[in-house]
Scaffold this motif. Structure first.
Motif, PDB file in Angstrom:
ATOM      1  N   ALA A  26       0.831  -1.204   0.000  1.00 20.08           N
ATOM      2  CA  ALA A  26       0.000   0.000   0.000  1.00 20.08           C
ATOM      3  C   ALA A  26       0.864   1.252   0.000  1.00 20.08           C
ATOM      4  CB  ALA A  26      -0.928  -0.006   1.212  1.00 20.08           C
ATOM      5  N   GLN A  27       1.940   1.230   0.770  1.00 19.18           N
ATOM      6  CA  GLN A  27       2.845   2.379   0.808  1.00 19.18           C
ATOM      7  C   GLN A  27       3.529   2.592  -0.539  1.00 19.18           C
ATOM      8  OE1 GLN A  27       5.932   2.348   3.889  1.00 19.18           O
ATOM      9  NE2 GLN A  27       7.287   3.490   2.523  1.00 19.18           N
ATOM     10  N   LEU A  28       3.954   1.498  -1.159  1.00 19.80           N
ATOM     11  CA  LEU A  28       4.693   1.582  -2.421  1.00 19.80           C
ATOM     12  C   LEU A  28       3.787   1.693  -3.644  1.00 19.80           C
ATOM     13  CD1 LEU A  28       7.359  -1.160  -1.629  1.00 19.80           C
ATOM     14  CD2 LEU A  28       7.698   1.316  -1.569  1.00 19.80           C
ATOM     15  N   ARG A  29       2.462   1.527  -3.414  1.00  9.26           N
ATOM     16  CA  ARG A  29       1.474   1.609  -4.488  1.00  9.26           C
ATOM     17  C   ARG A  29       1.705   0.546  -5.569  1.00  9.26           C
ATOM     18  NH1 ARG A  29       1.893   6.828  -2.657  1.00  9.26           N
ATOM     19  NH2 ARG A  29      -0.095   7.903  -2.314  1.00  9.26           N
ATOM     20  N   VAL A  30       1.932  -0.682  -5.101  1.00  8.73           N
ATOM     21  CA  VAL A  30       2.037  -1.831  -6.002  1.00  8.73           C
ATOM     22  C   VAL A  30       1.158  -2.929  -5.424  1.00  8.73           C
ATOM     23  CG1 VAL A  30       4.380  -1.251  -6.738  1.00  8.73           C
ATOM     24  CG2 VAL A  30       4.035  -2.797  -4.789  1.00  8.73           C
ATOM     25  N   SER A  31       0.901  -3.956  -6.206  1.00  2.22           N
ATOM     26  CA  SER A  31       0.115  -5.066  -5.698  1.00  2.22           C
ATOM     27  C   SER A  31       0.974  -5.930  -4.776  1.00  2.22           C
ATOM     28  CB  SER A  31      -0.418  -5.919  -6.855  1.00  2.22           C
ATOM     29  OG  SER A  31       0.649  -6.623  -7.480  1.00  2.22           O
ATOM     30  N   THR A  32       0.295  -6.656  -3.882  1.00  6.44           N
ATOM     31  CA  THR A  32       1.019  -7.540  -2.967  1.00  6.44           C
ATOM     32  C   THR A  32       1.770  -8.617  -3.738  1.00  6.44           C
ATOM     33  OG1 THR A  32      -0.678  -7.176  -1.280  1.00  6.44           O
ATOM     34  CG2 THR A  32       0.774  -9.059  -0.965  1.00  6.44           C
ATOM     35  N   GLY A  33       1.156  -9.126  -4.793  1.00  8.21           N
ATOM     36  CA  GLY A  33       1.814 -10.152  -5.607  1.00  8.21           C
ATOM     37  C   GLY A  33       3.080  -9.636  -6.266  1.00  8.21           C
ATOM     38  N   THR A  34       3.013  -8.427  -6.813  1.00  7.60           N
ATOM     39  CA  THR A  34       4.196  -7.827  -7.441  1.00  7.60           C
ATOM     40  C   THR A  34       5.306  -7.631  -6.427  1.00  7.60           C
ATOM     41  OG1 THR A  34       2.865  -6.692  -9.103  1.00  7.60           O
ATOM     42  CG2 THR A  34       5.048  -5.786  -8.659  1.00  7.60           C
ATOM     43  N   LEU A  35       4.948  -7.152  -5.224  1.00  5.87           N
ATOM     44  CA  LEU A  35       5.955  -6.919  -4.184  1.00  5.87           C
ATOM     45  C   LEU A  35       6.587  -8.235  -3.737  1.00  5.87           C
ATOM     46  CD1 LEU A  35       7.397  -4.973  -2.317  1.00  5.87           C
ATOM     47  CD2 LEU A  35       5.462  -5.121  -0.742  1.00  5.87           C
ATOM     48  N   SER A  36       5.778  -9.259  -3.588  1.00  2.00           N
ATOM     49  CA  SER A  36       6.305 -10.564  -3.189  1.00  2.00           C
ATOM     50  C   SER A  36       7.294 -11.090  -4.222  1.00  2.00           C
ATOM     51  CB  SER A  36       5.148 -11.551  -3.007  1.00  2.00           C
ATOM     52  OG  SER A  36       5.626 -12.819  -2.614  1.00  2.00           O
TER      53      SER A  36
END
Length: 315
Positions: A26-36
């Motif tokens: 949420a902070q980085l404004r990306v999806s959780t899947g992308t961040l993982s």
């Protein structure tokens, strides 16, 4: 840094500090899947696991903790360099992250956002609503807003409202149906709408009796942690509320709420402050918000009326 390594390291720091992929995303404004996937790719590139993941928590490994300890000062310095360059722009730009309690988000900041945006259109304002006493350093917030007495002594505090006076008020209909309210002890016979605070029970109703501060035990059929709901209930004649006067002043002026027990109310409290860590130089977006709120206070402008926030809740 080569390729996307800097962005990947920043993503790792966000996850490690939040202890959560969801909050970091949420902070980085990306999806959780992308961040993982970003973190997995970084670990494969470095050949070492940086985070231990379970279904309930995320925490740095020993290698991850050592990397985090060295990366955080570097990222802080990087942000300072960017903020320093931003100071030479015609208009401040960048992101401003604030943690504020729910009533201030609704009754103070929300009505001011359009004016602030018009003055600083290139600043992205992120408002996290939380009634807990958030650690703004650990949470990577630029600043917070709280009542003056709750702010840690190692923070810089800037007053953004006048001192607050609390009032007890009810609708004309409620008071007509429940007469005889002359002293704080009479509240035992009334329906009192109470505010629930995180981890601290319901807020006490404070008065001054014979020159001595007292807290009255009150009861009622509505308890909420959202002030707009509490005020709506009072307007609808459910019971009495105990709130800062500036949350209710428009309704009192309209005759929709009537203050009672005024001669028993305590002295004014400190009011609200914006607070932030001591730095050599404030980020440009934070300094813009400080100047904006100070100008409002200097001009003698009170917080915007609560009616708009409550009317939105009603809708």
């Amino acid at each position: 840094m080569r390729g996307t390594l800097f962005a990947d390291l920043s993503a790792f720091v966000a996850v490690a500090e939040h202890g959560s992929f969801t909050k970091a995303a949420a902070q980085l404004r990306v999806s959780t899947g992308t961040l993982s996937q970003t973190i997995r790719s970084l670990e494969e590139t470095l050949g070492v696991r940086l985070l231990n993941r379970t279904t309930r928590s995320v925490a740095p490994t020993e290698a991850g903790a050592k990397m985090l300890a060295r990366l955080r000062p570097l990222l802080d310095e990087f942000e300072a360099v960017v903020d320093g360059a931003n100071a030479f722009r015609d208009r401040p730009a960048g992101q401003l992250r604030l943690t504020v309690p729910a009533p201030i988000a609704s009754f103070l900041l929300a009505p001011l956002l359009a004016q602030f945006h018009a003055q600083y259109p290139e600043i992205v304002v992120e408002i996290s609503v939380d009634d807990d006493l958030v650690d703004i350093v650990a949470g990577r917030f630029d600043a917070g807003i709280r009542v003056g007495g709750l702010i840690a002594r190692d923070m810089i505090a800037v007053r953004i409202t006048e001192r607050m006076r609390f009032v007890v008020a009810g609708s004309p209909d409620y008071l007509a149906r429940h007469p005889g309210l002359e002293k704080p002890d009479d509240l035992k016979e009334h329906n009192c709408i109470r505010v629930r605070t995180a981890g601290r029970g319901t807020l006490p109703w404070r008065f001054v009796v014979d020159g001595t501060p007292v807290e009255c035990e009150v009861t009622g059929t509505v308890i909420t942690n959202l002030d707009s709901v509490l005020i709506r209930a009072a307007l609808d004649g459910i019971g009495l509320v105990y709130e800062p006067e500036f949350f209710l002043e428009e309704f009192i002026a309209q005759g929709r709420l009537v203050p009672v027990l005024q001669e028993w109310m305590p002295p004014e409290s400190e009011g609200f402050f914006l607070f932030y860590p001591s730095r050599r130089q404030n980020p440009a977006p934070l300094q813009a918000m400080i100047d904006f709120l100070r100008a409002r206070l200097k001009d003698g402008m009170r917080p915007p009326p609560a009616a708009r926030a409550v009317d939105r809740q009603e809708a």
